[in-house]
Write a protein that holds these residues in place. Structure first.
Motif, short mmCIF file in Angstrom:
data_model
loop_
_atom_site.label_atom_id
_atom_site.label_comp_id
_atom_site.label_asym_id
_atom_site.label_seq_id
_atom_site.Cartn_x
_atom_site.Cartn_y
_atom_site.Cartn_z
N ILE A 96 11.68 11.02 -1.55
CA ILE A 96 10.66 10.02 -1.25
C ILE A 96 11.21 8.89 -0.38
CG2 ILE A 96 9.28 8.17 -2.31
CD1 ILE A 96 8.51 10.18 -4.48
N PHE A 97 12.42 8.45 -0.62
CA PHE A 97 12.99 7.34 0.15
C PHE A 97 13.04 7.68 1.64
CE2 PHE A 97 16.66 5.23 2.10
CZ PHE A 97 16.25 3.92 1.97
N VAL A 98 13.51 8.87 1.97
CA VAL A 98 13.63 9.30 3.37
C VAL A 98 12.25 9.38 4.02
CG1 VAL A 98 14.35 11.19 4.89
CG2 VAL A 98 15.76 10.55 2.93
N THR A 99 11.32 10.01 3.36
CA THR A 99 9.99 10.19 3.95
C THR A 99 9.23 8.86 4.04
OG1 THR A 99 9.09 10.87 1.81
CG2 THR A 99 9.80 12.61 3.31
N THR A 100 9.53 7.92 3.15
CA THR A 100 8.89 6.61 3.22
C THR A 100 9.32 5.87 4.48
OG1 THR A 100 8.73 6.45 0.82
CG2 THR A 100 8.63 4.39 2.04
N LEU A 101 10.58 5.93 4.82
CA LEU A 101 11.07 5.28 6.04
C LEU A 101 10.42 5.90 7.28
CD1 LEU A 101 14.88 4.83 5.32
CD2 LEU A 101 13.11 3.06 5.42
N ILE A 102 10.34 7.21 7.31
CA ILE A 102 9.72 7.90 8.44
C ILE A 102 8.25 7.47 8.56
CG2 ILE A 102 8.96 10.16 9.29
CD1 ILE A 102 11.57 11.25 7.91
N SER A 103 7.56 7.43 7.45
CA SER A 103 6.15 7.06 7.46
C SER A 103 5.95 5.63 7.94
CB SER A 103 5.55 7.21 6.07
OG SER A 103 5.60 8.55 5.68
N TYR A 104 6.77 4.72 7.46
CA TYR A 104 6.62 3.32 7.86
C TYR A 104 6.73 3.17 9.38
CZ TYR A 104 7.50 -1.54 8.78
OH TYR A 104 7.43 -2.79 9.31
N VAL B 238 0.85 -1.19 0.00
CA VAL B 238 0.00 0.00 0.00
C VAL B 238 0.88 1.25 0.00
CG1 VAL B 238 -1.68 1.33 1.35
CG2 VAL B 238 -2.02 -1.11 0.99
N GLY B 239 2.01 1.19 0.70
CA GLY B 239 2.94 2.31 0.72
C GLY B 239 3.50 2.62 -0.65
N VAL B 240 3.80 1.58 -1.42
CA VAL B 240 4.31 1.78 -2.78
C VAL B 240 3.24 2.46 -3.63
CG1 VAL B 240 4.99 0.57 -4.90
CG2 VAL B 240 6.01 -0.08 -2.72
#
Length: 165
Positions: free
Chosen positions: A131-139, A35-37
């Motif tokens: 996007i990579f940085v913010t994806t880790l934070i979101s997860y 879902v994140g992707v």
């Protein structure tokens, strides 16, 4: 799946009934990533849309702000319906969900001008790299905070209750 086979435990803090995506994937962590992707692609699509519409007049940071609002609402519904299937507390969950994204967007608002103005990257490329940085934070934020439910106390008289007699 036999009654003695347990399904994998979700990451810390993820609680709620399994969503429909779990019928295909069977691991809530994988469903979360899938879902994140989708959400990342949708969010970047919103940024591109706003960059080509309002961004021409108000700049790339306005595009980021508008994309953020639309992306958060889309992501909230996707996670809530497909991954967690939690009930009740919609406004509280949305508030907690947004708090996680406010951390991400704050970092995004700091990095985007840095990459565009100092690094001389085009806004679309700069945003894609963030996007990579913010994806880790979101997860980590969502897996431990956004949809978390308080543990229910065990009923009185249960075997695990400690009693001093």
């Amino acid at each position: 799946m036999s009654p003695s086979t347990k399904s994998p435990a979700p990451p810390a803090g993820m609680e709620g009934q399994p969503g429909p995506l779990l019928g295909l994937v069977r691991d809530q962590r994988i469903a979360f990533v899938l879902v994140g992707v989708v959400n990342t692609v949708v969010g970047y699509g919103w940024f591109v849309f706003f960059e080509f519409t309002i961004g021409r007049y108000w700049g790339y940071l306005a595009s980021l702000a508008f994309a953020h609002v639309f992306s958060v609402l889309c992501a909230f519904m996707l996670y809530r319906r497909l991954v967690f299937r939690v009930r009740g507390h919609v406004w509280r969950d949305l508030g907690r969900f947004e708090l996680v994204y406010l951390v991400s967007i704050s970092i995004n608002f700091a990095l985007l001008p840095l990459l565009v103005e100092v690094g001389q990257l085009p806004p679309l490329l700069a945003q894609a790299s963030i996007i990579f940085v913010t994806t880790l934070i979101s997860y980590f934020g969502h897996s431990r905070f956004s949809f978390r439910r308080a543990s229910r106390p065990e009923p009185r008289g249960s075997v695990s209750e400690d009693r001093v007699t």
